[in-house]
Design a protein around this motif. Structure first.
Motif, mmCIF file in Angstrom:
data_model
loop_
_atom_site.group_PDB
_atom_site.id
_atom_site.type_symbol
_atom_site.label_atom_id
_atom_site.label_comp_id
_atom_site.label_asym_id
_atom_site.label_seq_id
_atom_site.Cartn_x
_atom_site.Cartn_y
_atom_site.Cartn_z
ATOM 1 N N VAL A 38 0.849 -1.188 0.000
ATOM 2 C CA VAL A 38 0.000 0.000 0.000
ATOM 3 C C VAL A 38 0.886 1.240 0.000
ATOM 4 N N GLU A 39 0.529 2.206 -0.855
ATOM 5 C CA GLU A 39 1.256 3.475 -0.910
ATOM 6 C C GLU A 39 0.402 4.575 -0.293
ATOM 7 N N PHE A 40 0.992 5.255 0.674
ATOM 8 C CA PHE A 40 0.373 6.415 1.306
ATOM 9 C C PHE A 40 1.136 7.633 0.799
ATOM 10 N N VAL A 41 0.414 8.671 0.371
ATOM 11 C CA VAL A 41 1.081 9.822 -0.248
ATOM 12 C C VAL A 41 0.866 11.096 0.555
ATOM 13 N N ASN A 42 1.785 12.044 0.337
ATOM 14 C CA ASN A 42 1.688 13.390 0.894
ATOM 15 C C ASN A 42 0.735 14.207 0.027
ATOM 16 N N PRO A 43 0.273 15.355 0.521
ATOM 17 C CA PRO A 43 -0.626 16.200 -0.273
ATOM 18 C C PRO A 43 -0.063 16.588 -1.647
ATOM 19 N N ASP A 44 1.271 16.661 -1.779
ATOM 20 C CA ASP A 44 1.861 17.021 -3.072
ATOM 21 C C ASP A 44 2.005 15.824 -4.015
ATOM 22 N N GLY A 45 1.569 14.646 -3.561
ATOM 23 C CA GLY A 45 1.626 13.457 -4.406
ATOM 24 C C GLY A 45 2.871 12.608 -4.236
ATOM 25 N N SER A 46 3.826 13.086 -3.465
ATOM 26 C CA SER A 46 5.034 12.297 -3.222
ATOM 27 C C SER A 46 4.721 11.161 -2.236
ATOM 28 N N THR A 47 5.474 10.090 -2.350
ATOM 29 C CA THR A 47 5.250 8.944 -1.481
ATOM 30 C C THR A 47 5.639 9.267 -0.049
ATOM 31 N N ARG A 48 4.720 9.021 0.850
ATOM 32 C CA ARG A 48 4.973 9.192 2.286
ATOM 33 C C ARG A 48 5.495 7.887 2.863
ATOM 34 N N VAL A 49 4.760 6.799 2.615
ATOM 35 C CA VAL A 49 5.128 5.458 3.070
ATOM 36 C C VAL A 49 4.616 4.459 2.047
ATOM 37 N N MET A 50 5.456 3.479 1.714
ATOM 38 C CA MET A 50 4.994 2.346 0.925
ATOM 39 C C MET A 50 5.399 1.103 1.712
ATOM 40 N N THR A 51 4.404 0.279 2.025
ATOM 41 C CA THR A 51 4.670 -0.863 2.883
ATOM 42 C C THR A 51 3.692 -1.995 2.626
ATOM 43 N N ALA A 52 4.107 -3.198 2.950
ATOM 44 C CA ALA A 52 3.212 -4.353 2.897
ATOM 45 C C ALA A 52 2.428 -4.405 4.204
ATOM 46 N N LEU A 53 1.127 -4.595 4.082
ATOM 47 C CA LEU A 53 0.259 -4.674 5.254
ATOM 48 C C LEU A 53 -0.616 -5.919 5.165
ATOM 49 N N PRO A 54 -0.837 -6.594 6.286
ATOM 50 C CA PRO A 54 -1.769 -7.715 6.289
ATOM 51 C C PRO A 54 -3.177 -7.214 5.983
ATOM 52 N N VAL A 55 -3.963 -7.997 5.283
ATOM 53 C CA VAL A 55 -5.305 -7.554 4.900
ATOM 54 C C VAL A 55 -6.209 -7.312 6.110
ATOM 55 N N ASP A 56 -5.907 -7.924 7.251
ATOM 56 C CA ASP A 56 -6.745 -7.680 8.426
ATOM 57 C C ASP A 56 -6.469 -6.325 9.076
ATOM 58 N N GLU A 57 -5.466 -5.592 8.612
ATOM 59 C CA GLU A 57 -5.163 -4.254 9.138
ATOM 60 C C GLU A 57 -5.738 -3.139 8.269
ATOM 61 N N ILE A 58 -6.365 -3.494 7.145
ATOM 62 C CA ILE A 58 -6.893 -2.482 6.225
ATOM 63 C C ILE A 58 -8.331 -2.820 5.840
ATOM 64 N N GLU A 59 -9.045 -1.788 5.389
ATOM 65 C CA GLU A 59 -10.391 -1.998 4.863
ATOM 66 C C GLU A 59 -10.549 -1.158 3.598
ATOM 67 N N VAL A 60 -11.250 -1.698 2.637
ATOM 68 C CA VAL A 60 -11.466 -1.000 1.365
ATOM 69 C C VAL A 60 -12.480 0.115 1.563
ATOM 70 N N VAL A 61 -12.124 1.320 1.093
ATOM 71 C CA VAL A 61 -13.044 2.457 1.150
ATOM 72 C C VAL A 61 -13.479 2.906 -0.246
ATOM 73 N N TRP A 62 -12.780 2.429 -1.277
ATOM 74 C CA TRP A 62 -13.114 2.760 -2.676
ATOM 75 C C TRP A 62 -12.597 1.624 -3.537
ATOM 76 N N ARG A 63 -13.486 0.984 -4.295
ATOM 77 C CA ARG A 63 -13.109 -0.169 -5.120
ATOM 78 C C ARG A 63 -12.952 0.237 -6.581
ATOM 79 N N ILE A 64 -11.815 -0.120 -7.168
ATOM 80 C CA ILE A 64 -11.583 0.152 -8.584
ATOM 81 C C ILE A 64 -12.614 -0.558 -9.444
ATOM 82 N N ALA A 65 -13.037 -1.745 -9.043
ATOM 83 C CA ALA A 65 -13.999 -2.529 -9.832
ATOM 84 C C ALA A 65 -15.321 -1.788 -10.007
ATOM 85 N N ASP A 66 -15.670 -0.939 -9.047
ATOM 86 C CA ASP A 66 -16.920 -0.179 -9.137
ATOM 87 C C ASP A 66 -16.823 0.983 -10.113
#
Length: 78
Positions: A38-66
């Motif tokens: 997962v990539e987390f970005v700063n307001p200017d679009g630069s990468t803040r953090v990119m890291t692997a996360l277990p799926v039980d630590e995240i939840e989908v808030v917007w699905r590309i499939a939709d």
């Protein structure tokens, strides 16, 4: 199931990464059913953090499939 380009939110704080619960990021790679890069970005679009996360630590808030355009829509537009 989580897909690449889905937007996810952290369910809990990850102080070790400088992230708090609710921070949103984009899934850039899916590692099966267990983890996502997962990539987390700063307001200017630069990468803040990119890291692997277990799926039980995240939840989908917007699905590309939709938001994908169907084949008929692509023909009409093109």
């Amino acid at each position: 199931m989580i897909e690449e380009l889905d937007v996810v939110a952290l369910k809990r704080e990850r102080a070790d990464l400088g992230l708090k619960a609710g921070d949103e990021g984009a899934v850039v790679l899916v590692y099966g059913d267990e983890a996502c890069e997962v990539e987390f970005v700063n307001p200017d679009g630069s990468t803040r953090v990119m890291t692997a996360l277990p799926v039980d630590e995240i939840e989908v808030v917007w699905r590309i499939a939709d938001h994908r355009t169907g084949k008929a829509d692509r023909r009409a537009a093109g």
